[in-house]
Design a protein around this motif. Sequence first.
Motif, short mmCIF file in Angstrom:
data_model
loop_
_atom_site.label_atom_id
_atom_site.label_comp_id
_atom_site.label_asym_id
_atom_site.label_seq_id
_atom_site.Cartn_x
_atom_site.Cartn_y
_atom_site.Cartn_z
N UNK A 1 -4.45 -0.67 -7.94
CA UNK A 1 -5.72 0.05 -7.89
C UNK A 1 -5.57 1.34 -7.08
N UNK A 2 -6.04 2.43 -7.67
CA UNK A 2 -6.02 3.73 -7.01
C UNK A 2 -7.32 3.91 -6.21
N UNK A 3 -7.22 4.28 -4.95
CA UNK A 3 -8.39 4.46 -4.09
C UNK A 3 -8.48 5.90 -3.60
N UNK B 1 0.85 -1.19 0.00
CA UNK B 1 0.00 0.00 0.00
C UNK B 1 0.89 1.24 0.00
N UNK B 2 0.74 2.04 -1.04
CA UNK B 2 1.44 3.32 -1.12
C UNK B 2 0.52 4.41 -0.60
N UNK B 3 0.96 5.13 0.42
CA UNK B 3 0.16 6.21 1.00
C UNK B 3 0.52 7.50 0.27
N UNK B 4 -0.40 7.97 -0.56
CA UNK B 4 -0.16 9.19 -1.34
C UNK B 4 -0.51 10.43 -0.52
N UNK B 5 -1.73 10.43 0.02
CA UNK B 5 -2.18 11.60 0.80
C UNK B 5 -3.27 11.14 1.76
N UNK B 6 -3.03 11.32 3.06
CA UNK B 6 -4.03 10.99 4.07
C UNK B 6 -4.02 12.08 5.14
N UNK B 7 -5.00 12.03 6.01
CA UNK B 7 -5.06 12.97 7.13
C UNK B 7 -3.96 12.62 8.14
N UNK C 1 -13.70 -2.42 -1.61
CA UNK C 1 -13.89 -1.34 -0.64
C UNK C 1 -15.31 -1.46 -0.10
N UNK C 2 -15.47 -1.62 1.19
CA UNK C 2 -16.77 -1.92 1.79
C UNK C 2 -16.98 -1.10 3.05
N UNK C 3 -18.21 -1.01 3.55
CA UNK C 3 -18.45 -0.37 4.85
C UNK C 3 -17.69 -1.12 5.94
N UNK D 1 -4.84 6.43 -1.73
CA UNK D 1 -4.00 5.26 -1.51
C UNK D 1 -3.85 4.49 -2.82
N UNK D 2 -2.74 3.80 -3.00
CA UNK D 2 -2.54 2.89 -4.13
C UNK D 2 -2.25 1.50 -3.57
N UNK D 3 -3.04 0.53 -4.00
CA UNK D 3 -2.91 -0.83 -3.47
C UNK D 3 -2.40 -1.75 -4.57
N UNK D 4 -1.36 -2.54 -4.25
CA UNK D 4 -0.76 -3.50 -5.18
C UNK D 4 -0.99 -4.91 -4.65
N UNK D 5 -1.49 -5.82 -5.49
CA UNK D 5 -1.70 -7.22 -5.12
C UNK D 5 -1.35 -8.09 -6.33
N UNK D 6 -1.15 -9.41 -6.14
CA UNK D 6 -0.89 -10.29 -7.29
C UNK D 6 -2.10 -10.36 -8.21
#
Length: 572
Positions: A481-483, A421-427, A540-542, A528-533
Motif C-alpha cells: 500500500x502506498x501512503x 516499510x520503504x521510505x520514499x520521501x519524508x522530511x 491510517x488513523x489519528x 511511504x510504501x508498506x508491505x504486509x502479508x
Amino acid sequence: MIPKLCPNSPKSKMAPKSLISLSFSSSPLSLPYKLKNPNLSFKNPSQKFTRIICRTDPHSKQQPISETPLSIPTNPSDGIGAAAKTRGELFLEHQQSVNLASIELGVKKKKRKKKSDAVAKLSSAIACCYGCGAPLQTVEVDAPGYVDSETYELKKRHHQLRTILCGRCKLLSHGHMITAVGGNGGYPGGKQFISAEELREKLSHLRHEKVLIVKLVDIVDFNGSFLARIRDLAGANPIILVVTKVDLLPKGTDLNCVGDWVVESTTKKKLNVLSVHLSSSKSLVGIAGVASAIQKEKKGSANVGKSAFINAMLQMMAQKDSLAAAAQKYKPMQSAVPGTTLGPIQIDAFQGGGKLFDTPGVHLHHRQAAVVHSEDLPSLAPQSRLRAQSFPTTSDKRTPSEVESIGLNGLSIFWGGLVRIDVIKVLPQTRLAFYGPKALQIYTVPTLDAEDFYHKELGVLLTPPTGKQRAEEWLGLKTVRQLQLKFEDQKSPACDIAISGLGWIAVDLISKQPEISDSIKTSEELHLTVHVPKPVEIFVRPPMPVGKGGGEWYEFRELTEKEEELRPKWYI
C-alpha cells in the motif's frame, strides 16, 4: 316429566343441611328447561321416580358450574325422545367445546409471541465443555469436546455433564498451542475442525434478540479488533464498549486523553454505544465499573467474547454476588490461541436470573494472527508495557544537524518478518516509532537491497516465521500500500499506521525544539510504501496520545450541547 324437589320427603327431613335431595324422572328428557315441542309423547308415563342424594360441602370454595343454558337438539338427526342426548352428555359437550376454545386461543397467543420475539434460543439439550463451549463427544480424540466414554457416562449418571472440561481445554490450560479454527480467518499449523464462517453463524442470531452486547476491543490492536461490520451481528442492540489491556500502554500515558480518543473514534462508527470503559483483565482496572454497568443495563443476556475479561469480572462480582462466586469454579478457558472459545458458554452470574454468555470471537482474516503458525502466536502477544522502538534513535544525544544528516529516505525498515516499510520521501526530522510486541526486532537496509535481505534472513533474523522450514512455506509480503501523509500540526505526530493484529507505527518528528520545527515545511507530503502479508489490513488513523508526550500535544475537541448529549461517556 319435570324433575321436582321433594322437601317434604321423610328421608329429606332427616338429612343434614349439607345434603340436597333431588328427585327426577329417569327419562332422558326430564330437564328443567321448556321443551320446544310440546306434543312429544312419552312411553311408560307411570314410571317411578328415582331419588339421588348428593353430598355437598358448605365450606367449599369450588366455583359453581356454568349457568349457560343447554339447548335441546331439535334436529331429528340428533335424536329425539329416548334417542336424544342426556343432560350429562350435553354438559360434557359444552365443557369440551370451552376447553377446545381455550386451547385454540392459547396456541394463537404462543404463536403471536414467538412471531414477535423471533428469538433463536440456545439449546440446553446438548452438553458442552464449560471451558470452550464445544459439544461433548467421545469419538474423535483430537477434536474439541472430547472426553473419554467412562468419564462421560459417570458424569451423565450423576447429572454433572456441565462440570466436564474437554481434553483440548486441559492441554490449553498447560500452555499447549492447539488451534481448531480453519478456513478464511483460521490459523495454520494445527488440526482444524470448524471454520470461521461457522463461528460467525453461531453469533448471527444476536441481531434478532433483545440483548445487551458487551464488545471488547484490544487497545494495542484497536482497529484490527474492532469488527468493521459489527452491525450485522449486533443489530440495533445497545453496546457497552470495553477497551482491554490498557495496562500495556507506555508509561506516563494519560488515560483521560486515551478515553477521549477512543470515544472520538467510536462515534464515527455510528453504533448504539451506551458507554466506553478502559479496563485490564490482568490488573482488574475498570472491571468493577463494567460489572456495574452490565447489572444496571442488562435485560436478559450479555454477550461478550473475551474469556479473560469474563473471569476477571466474575472475580470482581464475586465479592457481592454469591452466584458469581459459584460461577468462578467452572469458568471459561483462556489462552493465547485465537479460537479458544468455540461455542456460547452460559454462566449464571446474576441474582435476578439474567444470563451471561461467553461467545466465540469473530475471527478476522485480516489480522496477523490469521497468517502466522500456531507456535509463533505467543510472539505476537505483548506481555508487558509497550516501549517504542524508534528509528532513527536519539539515545546517543545526536545534534539536530547530525540527526538531519541520517534521514530515512531510501531506506527499508523491517519489523520482524511481518512488516516492511520503504521510505520514499519524508522530511529530514521524521521518525518512525514502532509500538508492538518486543519479540519483533527492527532492521534497516537500503531499499535496493531489501528483497535479497528479506529472502536471506527470513526465519533467522526476521521472525516470525521462525525457522527455515516455516520460512519456505511462508507466502511473503503480498499486500502493498502506498501512503501519502502530511504533518498538520508540528506539535503532534502526523498519524498512526496501524497493522491489524500487531500494533501501530507513529509517524512523528524527532524533536519539538523551536530551532528544528520552525525550519520544517509541514505542507510537504510524506511518501511511504508498506508491505504486509495477504490479507492483513493497514489502517491510517489519528495518532493515539500515548506516553508523557501524548498528554502534552493532545487537544480535546469542543462539543455542542447536542453532541455532548449524544456522545457516550467513558470510564476508567
